[in-house]
Structure formats: structure tokens, C-alpha cells
Design a protein around this motif. Structure first.
Motif, PDB file in Angstrom:
ATOM      1  N   PRO A  62       0.808  -1.226   0.000  1.00 35.49           N
ATOM      2  CA  PRO A  62       0.000   0.000   0.000  1.00 35.49           C
ATOM      3  C   PRO A  62       0.839   1.273   0.000  1.00 35.49           C
ATOM      4  CG  PRO A  62      -0.137  -1.131   2.135  1.00 35.49           C
ATOM      5  CD  PRO A  62       0.534  -2.072   1.195  1.00 35.49           C
ATOM      6  N   ALA A  63       2.130   1.158   0.321  1.00 34.84           N
ATOM      7  CA  ALA A  63       3.013   2.329   0.304  1.00 34.84           C
ATOM      8  C   ALA A  63       3.410   2.739  -1.108  1.00 34.84           C
ATOM      9  CB  ALA A  63       4.273   2.045   1.124  1.00 34.84           C
ATOM     10  N   PHE A  64       3.269   1.829  -2.061  1.00 33.23           N
ATOM     11  CA  PHE A  64       3.799   2.033  -3.413  1.00 33.23           C
ATOM     12  C   PHE A  64       2.664   2.488  -4.343  1.00 33.23           C
ATOM     13  CE2 PHE A  64       5.589   0.914  -7.535  1.00 33.23           C
ATOM     14  CZ  PHE A  64       6.940   1.171  -7.382  1.00 33.23           C
ATOM     15  N   THR A  65       2.411   3.777  -4.363  1.00 30.98           N
ATOM     16  CA  THR A  65       1.340   4.312  -5.206  1.00 30.98           C
ATOM     17  C   THR A  65       1.822   5.534  -5.969  1.00 30.98           C
ATOM     18  OG1 THR A  65       0.442   5.897  -3.607  1.00 30.98           O
ATOM     19  CG2 THR A  65      -0.333   3.598  -3.452  1.00 30.98           C
ATOM     20  N   GLY A  66       1.041   5.913  -6.959  1.00 34.16           N
ATOM     21  CA  GLY A  66       1.374   7.059  -7.789  1.00 34.16           C
ATOM     22  C   GLY A  66       1.336   8.386  -7.077  1.00 34.16           C
ATOM     23  N   ASP A  67       0.879   8.413  -5.840  1.00 33.19           N
ATOM     24  CA  ASP A  67       0.907   9.659  -5.074  1.00 33.19           C
ATOM     25  C   ASP A  67       2.331  10.119  -4.799  1.00 33.19           C
ATOM     26  OD1 ASP A  67      -1.839   9.615  -4.959  1.00 33.19           O
ATOM     27  OD2 ASP A  67      -1.910   8.646  -2.994  1.00 33.19           O
ATOM     28  N   ARG A  68       3.259   9.155  -4.666  1.00 36.69           N
ATOM     29  CA  ARG A  68       4.654   9.507  -4.374  1.00 36.69           C
ATOM     30  C   ARG A  68       5.629   8.892  -5.372  1.00 36.69           C
ATOM     31  NH1 ARG A  68       5.038   7.820   1.870  1.00 36.69           N
ATOM     32  NH2 ARG A  68       4.006   5.979   0.989  1.00 36.69           N
ATOM     33  N   VAL A  69       5.218   7.835  -6.075  1.00 35.76           N
ATOM     34  CA  VAL A  69       6.065   7.161  -7.055  1.00 35.76           C
ATOM     35  C   VAL A  69       5.456   7.404  -8.438  1.00 35.76           C
ATOM     36  CG1 VAL A  69       7.112   4.977  -7.758  1.00 35.76           C
ATOM     37  CG2 VAL A  69       6.615   5.392  -5.337  1.00 35.76           C
ATOM     38  N   VAL A  70       6.109   8.221  -9.258  1.00 37.72           N
ATOM     39  CA  VAL A  70       5.513   8.557 -10.555  1.00 37.72           C
ATOM     40  C   VAL A  70       5.807   7.501 -11.616  1.00 37.72           C
ATOM     41  CG1 VAL A  70       5.499  11.031 -10.095  1.00 37.72           C
ATOM     42  CG2 VAL A  70       7.477  10.025 -11.258  1.00 37.72           C
ATOM     43  N   GLY A  71       6.913   6.770 -11.452  1.00 41.30           N
ATOM     44  CA  GLY A  71       7.284   5.773 -12.444  1.00 41.30           C
ATOM     45  C   GLY A  71       8.088   4.651 -11.822  1.00 41.30           C
ATOM     46  N   ALA A  72       8.237   3.555 -12.574  1.00 43.39           N
ATOM     47  CA  ALA A  72       9.055   2.429 -12.128  1.00 43.39           C
ATOM     48  C   ALA A  72       9.741   1.807 -13.338  1.00 43.39           C
ATOM     49  CB  ALA A  72       8.215   1.389 -11.400  1.00 43.39           C
ATOM     50  N   ILE A  73      11.027   1.494 -13.181  1.00 49.25           N
ATOM     51  CA  ILE A  73      11.797   0.854 -14.250  1.00 49.25           C
ATOM     52  C   ILE A  73      11.850  -0.646 -13.988  1.00 49.25           C
ATOM     53  CG2 ILE A  73      13.982   0.818 -15.500  1.00 49.25           C
ATOM     54  CD1 ILE A  73      14.521   3.640 -14.292  1.00 49.25           C
ATOM     55  N   LEU A  74      11.456  -1.413 -14.989  1.00 56.95           N
ATOM     56  CA  LEU A  74      11.366  -2.862 -14.860  1.00 56.95           C
ATOM     57  C   LEU A  74      12.472  -3.547 -15.654  1.00 56.95           C
ATOM     58  CD1 LEU A  74       7.517  -3.286 -15.441  1.00 56.95           C
ATOM     59  CD2 LEU A  74       8.707  -2.994 -13.250  1.00 56.95           C
ATOM     60  N   PHE A  75      12.837  -4.737 -15.220  1.00 51.98           N
ATOM     61  CA  PHE A  75      13.701  -5.641 -15.971  1.00 51.98           C
ATOM     62  C   PHE A  75      12.816  -6.393 -16.976  1.00 51.98           C
ATOM     63  CE2 PHE A  75      15.952  -9.958 -15.780  1.00 51.98           C
ATOM     64  CZ  PHE A  75      16.919  -9.603 -16.703  1.00 51.98           C
ATOM     65  N   GLU A  76      13.415  -6.853 -18.081  1.00 57.99           N
ATOM     66  CA  GLU A  76      12.650  -7.513 -19.139  1.00 57.99           C
ATOM     67  C   GLU A  76      11.789  -8.666 -18.606  1.00 57.99           C
ATOM     68  OE1 GLU A  76      13.407  -9.671 -23.484  1.00 57.99           O
ATOM     69  OE2 GLU A  76      15.104  -9.062 -22.241  1.00 57.99           O
ATOM     70  N   GLN A  77      12.370  -9.492 -17.737  1.00 62.64           N
ATOM     71  CA  GLN A  77      11.600 -10.626 -17.222  1.00 62.64           C
ATOM     72  C   GLN A  77      10.425 -10.176 -16.355  1.00 62.64           C
ATOM     73  OE1 GLN A  77      13.302 -14.096 -15.597  1.00 62.64           O
ATOM     74  NE2 GLN A  77      15.012 -14.211 -17.027  1.00 62.64           N
ATOM     75  N   THR A  78      10.581  -9.023 -15.692  1.00 61.20           N
ATOM     76  CA  THR A  78       9.469  -8.499 -14.896  1.00 61.20           C
ATOM     77  C   THR A  78       8.344  -8.061 -15.809  1.00 61.20           C
ATOM     78  OG1 THR A  78      11.099  -7.692 -13.311  1.00 61.20           O
ATOM     79  CG2 THR A  78       8.845  -6.910 -13.042  1.00 61.20           C
ATOM     80  N   MET A  79       8.665  -7.411 -16.905  1.00 61.20           N
ATOM     81  CA  MET A  79       7.652  -6.989 -17.874  1.00 61.20           C
ATOM     82  C   MET A  79       6.846  -8.183 -18.381  1.00 61.20           C
ATOM     83  SD  MET A  79       8.145  -5.144 -21.616  1.00 61.20           S
ATOM     84  CE  MET A  79       8.793  -6.625 -22.438  1.00 61.20           C
ATOM     85  N   GLU A  80       7.524  -9.312 -18.544  1.00 65.94           N
ATOM     86  CA  GLU A  80       6.874 -10.486 -19.129  1.00 65.94           C
ATOM     87  C   GLU A  80       6.117 -11.321 -18.101  1.00 65.94           C
ATOM     88  OE1 GLU A  80      10.295 -12.210 -20.935  1.00 65.94           O
ATOM     89  OE2 GLU A  80      10.078 -11.042 -22.792  1.00 65.94           O
ATOM     90  N   ARG A  81       6.215 -10.946 -16.829  1.00 70.21           N
ATOM     91  CA  ARG A  81       5.500 -11.669 -15.779  1.00 70.21           C
ATOM     92  C   ARG A  81       4.302 -10.855 -15.299  1.00 70.21           C
ATOM     93  NH1 ARG A  81       9.371 -15.356 -12.120  1.00 70.21           N
ATOM     94  NH2 ARG A  81      11.089 -15.713 -13.568  1.00 70.21           N
ATOM     95  N   GLU A  82       3.596 -11.431 -14.332  1.00 73.02           N
ATOM     96  CA  GLU A  82       2.409 -10.773 -13.797  1.00 73.02           C
ATOM     97  C   GLU A  82       2.614 -10.348 -12.352  1.00 73.02           C
ATOM     98  OE1 GLU A  82      -0.978 -13.318 -14.285  1.00 73.02           O
ATOM     99  OE2 GLU A  82      -1.166 -12.873 -16.421  1.00 73.02           O
TER     100      GLU A  82
END
Length: 297
Positions: A62-82
């Protein structure tokens, strides 16, 4: 293609970009910091399962929201997972209001002229197409400056802008990352060369085109102010680069218009052994202090 809400969030949103893009080379260190030693896994597949579980736990907090985190950089395998039953990019934007980016580089060449250029990326166009299909907004790619060598720094910036143009042709926003090693004796001189090279390339971009830049926190406050103010620069973000969280935040707060994009400093203090309440509280504290430093300038 990016929607207007995502563009607005990255251009002017208050907060920072979380770097959750540890790759095969950096995952063991990230897991060890998280309290999972190499003896806990016996293959790359098990290692990537564990690192994804760590990332999913962070994103699902619940701490990780767009109110304070505008973006996130993912690794390729993270993009391909759920995450939470959705593709990771969709989960970030739809559930958290966080704009997704993708790390696209394939590591570093051996050092030459005081720098390490990026290795070739023959599959980049295919990766960009998959990123667009996965709802990714932009990309990130890293090279390293290890000395104030004008020839090397010019080569790094030329490579970053050249590949950035290739990425932009797919409708993605490239984050260029020429990291300056924090321990070098001529760091301030290297940063002066780097800023001047970036400005030359920004001036040469066709009108209306933009890039982003991820930099090491500089020795001189507001050193990158001309880059921040350039019309071809969507946003400048900073890596923690080995500085601990306190020093990284202190340096960041002194630089107007630059927001954080921390990796190690973001996950410091988080462990697999923490209860959900302990984990969420620790992450909330870290996110708040990085947010505060990001909006201070």
C-alpha cells in the motif's frame, strides 16, 4: 503509445521513479541485501523467481502508489510476468498509477578511453515492439563514465542519443543513463564534460523531440540546471550510485528540478523475513524520504 495522463505524470508529477530493474548480474546482490543468500537458490530460474517475488511485494504494498512514485523501471523478465494477476506494466499503471519503464541495455563493453559503452543490442527493435504491446511508456539504458576523458564521454553521449532515437521511433520515451562512478578523483571535471556533451546533442534534436536523462548526483549543486531547463528534456532523474540513502537524499534535495530514480537506496532496509506490517512500514518510510528529497528542489 503513451497516453496524455502518463506524459503529464512524468513531465510534472510530484514524486520519483523507482528503479526495480536488477538484471542477472545485479540480482544476487539485491537478494542478499533483501536477506536471501545464494544458498537459497540453485539456478538462474529460481533466482529470478525470488527477485520477481521481491519486486511484486514492493509494487503490491500500500506504500507504493502514484501519489509519491511517478514511475518504475522494470527488468525484461518483470515486464513479461504478472503482478496481482495482471501483466506487470498494466498492474503498475492501472492499479498503482505508476508509469512503467523498461531497462533495455545488455550490459557494458570493456573500458576504453575512460568509459564503458553499452554492448550491442541486436534485438532492440523487437524488445521495443514487445514493450509497446505491454503498455510500457519508456526505456532506460546505462553506460559508465570512469574518468574525465573527453573522447570517451563524447562517445558515450553519442551512443546514448543514437540508440535513444531508435527507441523513440517506436513511440517510447528513452531515459539516457551515462552514470559517472562516484569514487573517481576527477568526478567534477567528468560531470562538466558530460553536461556540455548532453547540451550539444539536445540542441541538435529536431524541434518537438524529447528525451529523459538519468545522472549521478553531481559534486556541484544545480550543475545540470541547463539540462533540466532545456525544452528537449522531459525530465532529469538521479541514481543513488552507491551513496547511502541519507547522502543520496541530501545531494538530491540540493538539485532543483531533478527527482530520484533510486535502486539500492530504495530497497535498503527491506527483508524477506519482515512481516507484511514491518515491510510496508519500512518501505513507506523510505518512499517518504525519497519523495521529500525529490520535491525539495
Amino acid at each position: 503509445m503513451a497516453n496524455a495522463d502518463q506524459i503529464s505524470k512524468i513531465t510534472s508529477g510530484k514524486g520519483f521513479i523507482a528503479a526495480l530493474d536488477q538484471s542477472g548480474g545485479s540480482s544476487p546482490k539485491a537478494l542478499a541485501q533483501y536477506g536471501i543468500e545464494p544458498s537459497a537458490y540453485s539456478s538462474d530460474e529460481e533466482m529470478f523467481d525470488l527477485i520477481h517475488a521481491m519486486r511484486a511485494r514492493i509494487v503490491s504494498s500500500p506504500a507504493f502508489t502514484g501519489d509519491r512514485v511517478v514511475g518504475a523501471i522494470l527488468f525484461e523478465q518483470t515486464m513479461e510476468r504478472e503482478i496481482g494477476g495482471k501483466p506487470s506494466g498494466a498492474a503498475l499503471w492501472e492499479d498503482n498509477g505508476v508509469v512503467p519503464f523498461l531497462k533495455v541495455d545488455k550490459g557494458l563493453e570493456d573500458a576504453a578511453n575512460g568509459v564503458q559503452l553499452m554492448k550491442p543490442m541486436p534485438g532492440l527493435d523487437d524488445m521495443c515492439k514487445r514493450a509497446v504491446a505491454a503498455g510500457i511508456f519508456g526505456t532506460k539504458m546505462r553506460a559508465v563514465v570512469g574518468a574525465a576523458d573527453a573522447k570517451g564521454i563524447d562517445a558515450i553521449i553519442a551512443q546514448q542519443f543514437e540508440i535513444g532515437a531508435q527507441i523513440a521511433s517506436h513511440g517510447l520515451m528513452p531515459i539516457l543513463e551515462p552514470e559517472v562512478t562516484i569514487s573517481i578523483a576527477d568526478k567534477a571535471k567528468a560531470e562538466a564534460m558530460l553536461r556540455d556533451a548532453v547540451m550539444r546533442h539536445l540542441d541538435a534534436l529536431p524541434k518537438g523531440e524529447q528525451v529523459m536523462l538519468k545522472i549521478t548526483l553531481p559534486e556541484e549543486a544545480n550543475h545540470y540546471a541547463p539540462v533540466v531547463d532545456h525544452p528537449a528534456m522531459m525530465r532529469v532523474v538521479a541514481l543513488s550510485g552507491g551513496y547511502d540513502l541519507t547522502e543520496a537524499n541530501d545531494r538530491l534535495a540540493r538539485n532543483r528540478g531533478i527527482i530520484a530514480s533510486f535502486s539500492r537506496a530504495l530497497t535498503a532496509g527491506l527483508t524477506a523475513q519482515q512481516s507484511e506490517a514491518e515491510f510496508d512500514a519500512a518501505l513507506d518510510r523510505t518512499i517518504q524520504c525519497i519523495y521529500d528529497a525529490s520535491v525539495a528542489g
